[in-house]
Design a protein around this motif. Structure first.
Motif, short mmCIF file in Angstrom:
data_model
loop_
_atom_site.label_atom_id
_atom_site.label_comp_id
_atom_site.label_asym_id
_atom_site.label_seq_id
_atom_site.Cartn_x
_atom_site.Cartn_y
_atom_site.Cartn_z
N THR A 1 0.84 -1.19 0.00
CA THR A 1 0.00 0.00 0.00
C THR A 1 0.87 1.25 0.00
O THR A 1 0.57 2.23 -0.69
CB THR A 1 -0.96 0.00 1.21
N HIS B 1 -6.19 -4.42 -4.68
CA HIS B 1 -7.08 -4.24 -3.53
C HIS B 1 -8.00 -5.45 -3.32
O HIS B 1 -8.36 -5.76 -2.19
CB HIS B 1 -7.86 -2.94 -3.65
N TYR C 1 -10.13 -2.07 2.94
CA TYR C 1 -9.69 -2.64 1.66
C TYR C 1 -10.88 -3.07 0.81
O TYR C 1 -10.86 -2.94 -0.42
CB TYR C 1 -8.74 -3.82 1.89
#
Length: 155
Positions: free
Chosen positions: A65, A91, A141
């Motif tokens: 990330t 993701h 997420y």
């Protein structure tokens, strides 16, 4: 006047990463993912390595990330549909990984609930906090995955 679809189709760069949806979710994902990592690292569990997957997922998602945020912040993505697809795929994978890690962490935490020593109670409380933050990271997420899919489809 630009529609919402036009704004969603644009991949931001620079400071725009901190002001657009779904990219504004990078910072909470980093903070909460880092908290999961720290809380799990602070606990001592006598069972043979039950939290290895949780640590692997939290460290992997934290690092990826951060890298993903830097790619967008530096403008290295050239605003193409391929990056939107990669954003959605990353993701989605992170959501599945975090969901599996959260379930395992909750299971291990249930096994710790009968700690009789002060250290056992402390570890149990740390694990409860880690479970809450882990499921929160999973939710973040998941939301990012849905919003990334919408942006991907608008390209």
């Amino acid at each position: 006047m630009a529609s919402n679809v036009d704004r969603m189709a644009h991949l931001p760069s620079g400071v725009g990463v901190c002001t657009t949806i779904p990219d504004i979710l990078y910072l909470p994902e980093l903070i909460i993912g880092g908290l999961v990592w720290i809380l799990v690292a602070c606990t001592y569990v006598e069972i043979a390595n039950p939290l290895g997957w949780v640590m692997c997922v939290s460290v992997f998602c934290f690092a990826m990330t951060f890298i993903w945020l830097m790619v967008f912040a530096c403008g290295s993505h050239y605003n193409s549909g391929g990056w939107a697809t990669a954003d959605f795929i990353y993701h989605f994978i992170a959501t599945v990984f975090y969901l599996s890690a959260s379930v395992e962490l909750a299971f291990v935490t249930l096994a710790l609930r009968y700690g009789t020593t002060d250290k056992g109670v402390k570890d149990y409380k740390l694990c409860i906090s880690a479970v809450v933050f882990s499921f929160t990271a999973t939710f973040l997420y998941f939301v990012h995955t849905i919003l990334s899919a919408i942006r991907w489809k608008s390209f």
